[in-house]
Scaffold this motif. Structure first.
Motif: not given
Length: 138
Positions: A26-31, A125-133
């Motif tokens: 997740f840290s790598q992908l966010i970067g 309905n949470d547009a500003n949310h990025l995550s990993l399942e």
């Protein structure tokens, strides 16, 4: 955007190691996603809420908007504020919260394309949310 992150095989490691690997991923992908955003003219983002400690959920509401067992509690989710039409005259631009906005659609779909586990909150309905399942929860 071409994903550069290594695919995580959930069968290859135990559950605690799997979560740690997802946190690293997740840290790598966010970067990588932030680098992509930085190439867009007139677009800026601000990092918002990320990790929410389990102790915050002891009152039973799981920090209001955050889903019980969700990525914010596992360090594999981040909320991001989007600003468009940023210029030298108006560097703050215009805040965009609607997931239906074309820029959120581009950014959300770019996030989803980066790895099979990437989830964009615009789908729920949470547009500003990025995550990993993780365990079926985004």
């Amino acid at each position: 955007m071409t994903p550069r992150a290594t695919y995580l095989d959930p069968k290859a490691v135990n559950s605690s190691s799997k979560l740690l690997l997802k946190q690293h991923l997740f840290s790598q992908l966010i970067g990588e996603w932030l680098r992509f955003v930085s190439t867009l003219i007139g677009v800026r983002v601000a990092l918002s809420e990320g990790h929410v400690a389990i102790t915050d959920a002891r009152d039973g509401d799981h920090d209001g908007p955050h889903l019980k067992r969700g990525g914010h509690y596992k360090k594999i989710a981040k909320d991001v504020d989007l600003f468009v039409d940023c210029t030298d005259v108006n560097p703050g631009g215009v805040y965009v919260s609607a997931g239906s906005h074309p820029m959120w659609k581009l950014l959300g779909e770019t996030w989803e394309s980066m790895h099979p586990l990437c989830r964009w909150g615009g789908r729920f309905n949470d547009a500003n949310h990025l995550s990993l399942e993780d365990e079926g929860v985004a």
